[in-house]
Design an enzyme around this catalytic site. Structure first.
Site, PDB file in Angstrom:
ATOM      1  CG  ASP A 140      30.623 -17.715   0.271  1.00  0.00           C
ATOM      2  OD1 ASP A 140      31.078 -17.472   1.372  1.00  0.00           O
ATOM      3  OD2 ASP A 140      30.019 -18.842  -0.132  1.00  0.00           O
ATOM      4  CG  HIS A 147      36.396 -25.878   1.923  1.00  0.00           C
ATOM      5  ND1 HIS A 147      35.432 -27.129   1.842  1.00  0.00           N
ATOM      6  CD2 HIS A 147      36.061 -25.393   0.832  1.00  0.00           C
ATOM      7  CE1 HIS A 147      34.345 -26.810   1.134  1.00  0.00           C
ATOM      8  NE2 HIS A 147      34.903 -25.659   0.177  1.00  0.00           N
ATOM      9  CD  GLU A 212      30.108 -24.528   0.831  1.00  0.00           C
ATOM     10  OE1 GLU A 212      30.225 -23.143   1.042  1.00  0.00           O
ATOM     11  OE2 GLU A 212      30.670 -25.194  -0.128  1.00  0.00           O
ATOM     12  CD  GLU A 214      30.829 -20.156   3.616  1.00  0.00           C
ATOM     13  OE1 GLU A 214      31.176 -18.586   3.648  1.00  0.00           O
ATOM     14  OE2 GLU A 214      30.536 -20.740   2.481  1.00  0.00           O
ATOM     15  CG  ASP A 246      27.484 -20.965   0.752  1.00  0.00           C
ATOM     16  OD1 ASP A 246      26.348 -20.887   0.218  1.00  0.00           O
ATOM     17  OD2 ASP A 246      28.406 -21.289   0.130  1.00  0.00           O
ATOM     18  NE  ARG A 250      29.238 -29.403  -1.480  1.00  0.00           N
ATOM     19  CZ  ARG A 250      29.756 -28.088  -1.247  1.00  0.00           C
ATOM     20  NH1 ARG A 250      29.755 -27.221  -2.205  1.00  0.00           N
ATOM     21  NH2 ARG A 250      30.097 -27.944   0.357  1.00  0.00           N
ATOM     22  CD  GLN A 253      29.540 -26.109  -5.606  1.00  0.00           C
ATOM     23  OE1 GLN A 253      29.136 -26.628  -4.829  1.00  0.00           O
ATOM     24  NE2 GLN A 253      30.616 -25.450  -5.517  1.00  0.00           N
ATOM     25  CE  LYS A 266      28.647 -23.019  -3.243  1.00  0.00           C
ATOM     26  NZ  LYS A 266      29.083 -23.479  -1.971  1.00  0.00           N
ATOM     27  CB  THR A 270      22.580 -17.877   2.645  1.00  0.00           C
ATOM     28  OG1 THR A 270      23.110 -17.874   1.215  1.00  0.00           O
ATOM     29  CG2 THR A 270      23.943 -17.589   3.461  1.00  0.00           C
ATOM     30  CB  THR A 372      33.645 -24.384   3.329  1.00  0.00           C
ATOM     31  OG1 THR A 372      32.858 -24.288   2.594  1.00  0.00           O
ATOM     32  CG2 THR A 372      33.578 -25.541   4.456  1.00  0.00           C
ATOM     33  CD  GLU A 386      35.720 -30.138   3.319  1.00  0.00           C
ATOM     34  OE1 GLU A 386      36.692 -29.950   3.804  1.00  0.00           O
ATOM     35  OE2 GLU A 386      34.861 -29.093   3.131  1.00  0.00           O
TER      36      GLU A 386
HETATM   37 CA    CA Z   1      30.616 -21.170   0.456  1.00  0.00          CA
END
Ligand code: CA
Length: 440
Positions: A140, A147, A212, A214, A246, A250, A253, A266, A270, A372, A386
């Site tokens: 990834d 981003h 996310e 992607e 993804d 948070r 993370q 993560k 997915t 992202t 975001e």
């Molecule tokens: Ca990602």
């Protein structure tokens, strides 16, 4: 880069009426690949190509005397329950099959051909999909500067991206076992988080669950270990592109990721779209890849005239959220954002070249996440952290509900398409994933 040819002709029509519907994802100019079977049946999964509202069953097609030579070899490989062998055949075989199927589906095909092809169609409404290849490795990337800046500025309003961002298409190696196809349902993950000001972490269900937006980049033909793929040849190794979500925890993370990168935040889910749109189908929507003069210009191994000329791709993207309350009340999903892949700081070819420059081997069926995808404008952010500035400014859904992060029962839908005057609109279908309550 693949040249435009007759399969991109916007005036081409199929004898299948649903393929010609305005605004459809799967006209004859698209012809994406997936692996499917009739839902609720125990029949084997096999490869198919989308046309209109149908799936062209490649196993059924290959069993009829309608293809020959390389196109037949390609159809047999693309009919298997995993597309790795088809990917390994390379660009000539991918193109031979596309061009042969295009001819069979075009409105000037002989009546007997149309009759035979109709026997090979399965309505998309009646099928289920699976992950279309055995994914050996999943990487990834982190290639959207908008981003990266948005995330950085959550910590510090004057923040910038880390110095390496402008020089390296950075990435981490992700987890394959939890990659699922659209329709995936997964439990909110448990994990450690460190509350602001706390000296020790606590263990609980993720409270800051995010998505996310992607794209998934499917590696077709691989390379030998120790034989880097030059940037000028990188796209020969890419079969096509799908949508990829993804999912990200948070709070987990931010506690775990320094200094070795994301781990449990993560690795729980997915979600990819079932359809892979080929690089050949994307050819009309290529744009110059640019780097503003004030920014560092790439090192030589990440620089190439072909990449400058057409390294970017204008893939329009949207994120929609459907809450449980919206589902029950019949309100439908709310759009959270829309952007384009054209803004990405690094191109897909640069990802391939950088990934292999140290000698790393890529194999057919390897999957890259683009990172992202956020655009420069308001409403173009590809993650809810975001959009809501980490829940400080919640978004309001169309029926009035508010969200800072995702709640149980929320479904996130990704959609993508390409359109351009003089060319057919082609779409990616949908990636849909649903959050279930944490286990325990
Ligand atoms: Ca990602």
């Amino acid at each position: 880069m693949i040249a435009l040819n007759h399969t991109h002709d916007a005036s081409a029509r199929s004898w299948l009426a649903s393929a010609n519907a305005a605004g459809g994802d799967f006209p004859i100019q698209n012809l994406p690949h997936a692996v499917f079977r009739r839902a609720g049946h125990s029949e084997p999964f096999r490869g198919g190509i989308a046309i209109g509202d149908q799936v062209l069953d490649l196993a059924a097609l290959a069993a009829r005397p309608l293809l020959e030579g390389l196109a037949l070899d390609a159809a047999r490989a693309a009919a298997l329950p995993a597309l790795n062998d088809f990917f390994a055949l390379g660009g000539r075989a991918w193109q031979a099959l596309r061009h042969a199927v295009f001819a069979l589906l075009r409105d000037d095909a002989p009546a007997a051909t149309v009759e035979a092809l109709r026997q090979c169609l399965v309505p998309q409404a009646e099928v289920e999909y699976t992950v279309p290849a055995r994914i050996g490795d999943y990487t990834d990337f982190y290639t959207s500067i908008d981003h990266a800046l948005n995330i950085s500025r959550l910590m510090n309003p004057d923040g910038d991206v880390t110095p390496n961002f402008r020089w390296i298409p950075t990435a981490y190696h992700g987890r394959v076992s939890t990659i699922g196809v659209s329709g995936q349902r997964f439990h909110r993950p448990m994990g450690q988080t460190l509350a602001p000001g706390a000296k020790a972490p606590t263990f609980h269900a993720c409270a800051r669950l995010d998505y996310e937006l992607e794209l998934g980049i499917w590696i077709g033909a691989g390379n030998a270990a120790g034989a880097p793929i030059p940037l000028a040849q990188a796209e020969d190794h890419i079969f096509g592109i799908c949508l990829l979500n993804d999912w990200s925890a948070r709070d987990i993370q931010f506690w775990e990721m320094a200094p070795l990168g994301p781990f449990l935040a993560k690795n729980f889910a997915t979600t990819i779209s079932p359809w892979i749109v080929t690089m050949e189908a994307l050819a009309p929507y290529r744009l110059p890849w640019t780097r503003p003069a004030a920014e560092p210009q790439p090192l030589a191994y990440l620089e190439d005239p072909g990449n400058r000329e057409g390294g970017a791709i204008d893939i329009r993207l949207e994120v929609w959220l459907e809450s449980e309350q919206a589902r029950r009340g019949g309100h439908g999903a709310s759009r959270l954002s829309r952007t384009s892949f054209r803004h990405q700081y690094w191109s897909v070819a640069q990802m391939v070249a950088h990934h292999t420059v140290g000698g790393c081997q890529l194999n057919p069926g390897d999957l890259f996440g683009s990172g992202t995808i956020s655009g420069p404008g308001p409403g173009e952010a590809g993650a809810i952290i975001e959009l809501t500035r980490a829940a400080q400014s919640p978004v309001t859904l169309s029926h009035g509900e508010r969200r800072g992060f995702l709640e149980d029962g929320d479904a996130v839908l990704l959609r993508g398409w390409c359109e351009k005057p003089g060319h057919a609109r082609i779409g990616f279908g949908e990636s849909r994933g649903t959050v279930l309550p944490a286990i325990g």
